[in-house]
Design an enzyme around this catalytic site. Structure first.
Site, PDB file in Angstrom:
ATOM      1  N   TYR A   5      -1.194  -0.752  10.372  1.00  0.00           N
ATOM      2  CA  TYR A   5      -1.339  -1.269   9.004  1.00  0.00           C
ATOM      3  C   TYR A   5      -0.139  -0.807   8.167  1.00  0.00           C
ATOM      4  O   TYR A   5       0.500  -1.606   7.478  1.00  0.00           O
ATOM      5  CB  TYR A   5      -2.655  -0.764   8.413  1.00  0.00           C
ATOM      6  CG  TYR A   5      -2.881  -1.129   6.968  1.00  0.00           C
ATOM      7  CD1 TYR A   5      -3.238  -2.426   6.605  1.00  0.00           C
ATOM      8  CD2 TYR A   5      -2.754  -0.170   5.961  1.00  0.00           C
ATOM      9  CE1 TYR A   5      -3.454  -2.760   5.267  1.00  0.00           C
ATOM     10  CE2 TYR A   5      -2.972  -0.495   4.626  1.00  0.00           C
ATOM     11  CZ  TYR A   5      -3.316  -1.791   4.283  1.00  0.00           C
ATOM     12  OH  TYR A   5      -3.532  -2.124   2.973  1.00  0.00           O
ATOM     13  N   SER A  56       0.864  -1.184   0.000  1.00  0.00           N
ATOM     14  CA  SER A  56       0.000   0.000   0.000  1.00  0.00           C
ATOM     15  C   SER A  56       0.897   1.230   0.000  1.00  0.00           C
ATOM     16  O   SER A  56       2.040   1.163   0.479  1.00  0.00           O
ATOM     17  CB  SER A  56      -0.865   0.006   1.274  1.00  0.00           C
ATOM     18  OG  SER A  56      -1.463   1.270   1.468  1.00  0.00           O
ATOM     19  N   LYS A  61       2.824  -3.083   6.312  1.00  0.00           N
ATOM     20  CA  LYS A  61       3.071  -3.019   4.875  1.00  0.00           C
ATOM     21  C   LYS A  61       4.509  -2.584   4.573  1.00  0.00           C
ATOM     22  O   LYS A  61       5.105  -3.010   3.574  1.00  0.00           O
ATOM     23  CB  LYS A  61       2.068  -2.082   4.196  1.00  0.00           C
ATOM     24  CG  LYS A  61       0.635  -2.634   4.180  1.00  0.00           C
ATOM     25  CD  LYS A  61       0.547  -3.963   3.465  1.00  0.00           C
ATOM     26  CE  LYS A  61      -0.868  -4.417   3.195  1.00  0.00           C
ATOM     27  NZ  LYS A  61      -0.923  -5.701   2.488  1.00  0.00           N
TER      28      LYS A  61
END
Length: 258
Positions: free
Chosen positions: A162, A149, A166
């Site tokens: 998150y 991402s 990533k």
């Protein structure tokens, strides 16, 4: 002279796409199937993967649904074993499945949430890649594509853990590329920006927030799942044979936005 069209052809190749019953994963699986690959549709729910596999078969593509909760070791092992039994081996692994169960400041997250995010977003792609390694070696190479991402490259708001998971996936990929290149295995990362999926609904369903984001983007809009498929087809095929260890943004210009 080699044909560029032929270099994108994936006939005879076997691909596993995790989290492919909907959203970006489904769009990627469809594109690989259209290019001739035998595709394994995988997500936690067997009915959901069967439905997508049937839809693909009706379109004339080769696909099968194998349910797998990638956070569970036995299910990961079973996914790889079943694929090898049914299709003879694995050439392409797209680690797309991921979770983000929390939105808010990093200090508010429970330790158990951190563990869950790292388990699914980092450990599972590492383990699944390890599990396909021997089959790819046997077949003289392969392509691993990890879906990260833009959050891995630039901190957003409320997505700290998150983002961290990533970012770890990025470095995992670079190490895979460096260590496994000797076996003809390539590993690359795709970093989507804001894409219209159920996963990102909290962002795009907020009209004010969406307008604010879209105003800053050179493309002036969010992306659609199928706009992530082209780069994966390139990285999966002979057309991308010299591409490994790379991080590719498909973000509508988010990373250069003011």
């Amino acid at each position: 002279m080699s044909s560029i069209k032929q270099s994108f052809n994936l006939e005879g190749k076997v691909a596993i796409v995790t989290g492919s019953s909907k959203g970006i994963g489904k769009a990627i699986a469809q594109a690989l199937a259209e290019q001739g690959a035998k595709v394994v549709i995988s997500s936690r729910n067997q009915d959901a993967v069967d439905e997508v596999a049937e839809e693909f078969k009706k379109a004339g593509w080769e696909a099968i649904g194998i349910a797998c909760h990638i956070g569970k070791a036995e299910q990961r092992k079973s996914l790889i074993e079943k694929t090898i039994t049914l299709f003879g081996g694995i050439d392409i692994l797209v680690n797309n499945a991921a979770i983000n169960p929390i939105y808010g400041p990093i200090e508010d997250a429970e330790e158990s949430v951190f563990d869950k995010i790292m388990d699914v977003n980092v450990k599972a792609p590492w383990m699944l890649s390890n599990l396909v390694l021997s089959s790819m070696k046997e077949r003289g190479g392969g392509s691993i594509i990890n879906i990260a991402s833009v959050e891995a490259l630039h901190p957003g708001a409320g997505l700290g853990l998150y983002s961290t998971s990533k970012a770890a996936l990025l470095m995992l990929t670079k190490n895979q590329a460096k260590e496994w290149g000797q076996y003809g295995i390539r590993a690359n990362v795709v970093c989507p920006g804001l894409i219209k999926t159920k996963f990102s609904a909290a962002l795009w369903q907020n009209e004010k927030l969406l307008q604010k984001i879209e105003k800053t983007l050179p493309t002036s809009r969010m992306g659609m799942p199928d706009e992530m498929a082209g780069i994966v087809c390139l990285l999966s095929s002979e057309a991308g044979a010299y591409m490994t260890g790379g991080v590719y943004n498909a973000d509508g210009g988010y990373m250069i936005a003011g």
